[in-house]
Design an enzyme around this catalytic site. Structure first.
Site, PDB file in Angstrom:
ATOM      1  N   HIS A 126     -11.838   6.486   3.774  1.00 50.15           N
ATOM      2  CA  HIS A 126     -12.339   7.253   3.091  1.00 50.15           C
ATOM      3  C   HIS A 126     -13.516   7.516   3.768  1.00 50.15           C
ATOM      4  CE1 HIS A 126      -8.516   7.779  -0.063  1.00 50.15           C
ATOM      5  NE2 HIS A 126      -7.788   8.304   1.526  1.00 50.15           N
ATOM      6  N   SER A 182       0.635  -1.455  -0.311  1.00 49.50           N
ATOM      7  CA  SER A 182       0.046   0.062   0.181  1.00 49.50           C
ATOM      8  C   SER A 182       0.649   0.855   0.061  1.00 49.50           C
ATOM      9  CB  SER A 182      -1.012   0.281   1.350  1.00 49.50           C
ATOM     10  OG  SER A 182      -1.225   1.369   1.755  1.00 49.50           O
ATOM     11  N   ASP A 205     -18.553   6.230  24.501  1.00 48.69           N
ATOM     12  CA  ASP A 205     -17.622   5.127  24.634  1.00 48.69           C
ATOM     13  C   ASP A 205     -16.561   4.514  24.220  1.00 48.69           C
ATOM     14  OD1 ASP A 205     -19.846   4.497  26.735  1.00 48.69           O
ATOM     15  OD2 ASP A 205     -20.748   2.699  24.744  1.00 48.69           O
ATOM     16  N   HIS A 261      -8.417  14.260   3.559  1.00 50.33           N
ATOM     17  CA  HIS A 261      -8.524  12.968   3.326  1.00 50.33           C
ATOM     18  C   HIS A 261      -9.322  12.019   3.729  1.00 50.33           C
ATOM     19  CE1 HIS A 261      -4.510   9.982   2.718  1.00 50.33           C
ATOM     20  NE2 HIS A 261      -5.718   9.389   2.469  1.00 50.33           N
ATOM     21  N   TYR A 273     -17.697  -2.838  30.430  1.00 46.63           N
ATOM     22  CA  TYR A 273     -18.432  -3.525  29.539  1.00 46.63           C
ATOM     23  C   TYR A 273     -18.437  -5.073  28.994  1.00 46.63           C
ATOM     24  CZ  TYR A 273     -20.857  -3.442  24.389  1.00 46.63           C
ATOM     25  OH  TYR A 273     -21.429  -4.512  23.476  1.00 46.63           O
ATOM     26  N   HIS A 301      -7.356   2.682   7.866  1.00 49.10           N
ATOM     27  CA  HIS A 301      -7.484   3.978   6.871  1.00 49.10           C
ATOM     28  C   HIS A 301      -8.663   3.108   6.004  1.00 49.10           C
ATOM     29  CE1 HIS A 301      -6.901   7.276   4.396  1.00 49.10           C
ATOM     30  NE2 HIS A 301      -6.093   6.539   3.341  1.00 49.10           N
TER      31      HIS A 301
HETATM   32 ZN    ZN Z   1      -6.115   7.404   1.504  1.00 50.61          ZN
END
Ligand code: ZN
Length: 219
Positions: free
Chosen positions: A97, A74, A120, A160, A217, A95
């Site tokens: 978008h 990547s 939370d 971004h 929790y 990651h």
């Molecule tokens: Zn990106």
């Protein structure tokens, strides 16, 4: 966990991104770090999600050098590696978008916390990092700057998208799903301005909610 198991896990977690509608086309990536060897499994660059397999995941060392795999890793690899080098407690990064969270990133503003579910998971607002170019470590530097000492496992990057971290790759994917869900509801609430404005949660309640979720929790 062996490296082969991590390779399979990171592959499987990539499939969650289109399933949860967090990505378009080849955008987005997941990586996982093997705590024993320190090696990182990451998505190959520009490969369609349908064409991903456990075998074509790329394995890099923490400096970003390819150790195993015939495809290029990547284009966010240098930033993932920077984050792993500077955040020893995390073993997963995602990651995307994703649409609603990235809308806030387009404005360069944090995602405000009006929801207990967000308190939370994130302990408050999701911070927004500054503009950084893609390809090198700049994004990683900005992410580390905003997440170090923060309760939030997510940060949005101006103009971004979203970066999330976790103790495992699965935890980072969960944070990415929760970040988008929180951003979508927050965005909807902000449209209801004729009825009123969203109500911020008091700091003491943010603290209580986050503590209950992270300490009590679950099973
Ligand atoms: Zn990106």
């Amino acid at each position: 966990m062996s490296l082969a198991t991590l390779r399979e896990e990171v592959y499987q977690l990539h499939l969650e991104l289109p399933k949860s509608q967090l990505i378009a086309w080849t955008m987005g990536n997941v990586s996982g770090r093997d705590p024993e060897t320190g090696l990182i499994v990451i998505k190959p660059s520009g490969v369609r999600y349908e064409q991903l397999t456990p075998q074509n995941m790329v394995i890099v060392d923490v400096q970003g050098k390819v150790v195993e795999g015939s495809l290029k890793p990547s284009s966010d690899t240098a930033s993932h590696c920077y984050m792993y080098r500077h955040m020893p407690d995390i073993n997963g990064i995602v990651h995307t978008h994703s649409r609603y969270a990235t809308a806030f990133a387009a404005l360069g503003v944090p995602i405000p916390c009006f929801l207990t579910g967000m308190a939370d998971e994130f302990g408050g607002e999701i911070p927004c990092g500054g503009f950084a170019l893609i390809g090198g470590e700049e994004i990683g530097e900005e992410v580390v700057k905003h997440l170090s000492g923060s309760r939030s496992p997510a940060v949005i990057m101006q103009n971004h998208g979203v970066f999330t971290v976790g103790k495992s790759a699965e935890a980072a994917v969960k944070a990415a799903v929760m970040a988008e869900d929180s951003a979508a509801t927050t965005w909807l609430a902000l449209q209801l301005h004729q009825l009123g404005t969203p109500i911020p949660i008091a700091q003491e309640n943010l603290d209580r909610l986050h503590h209950r979720y992270t300490h009590i929790y679950g099973q």
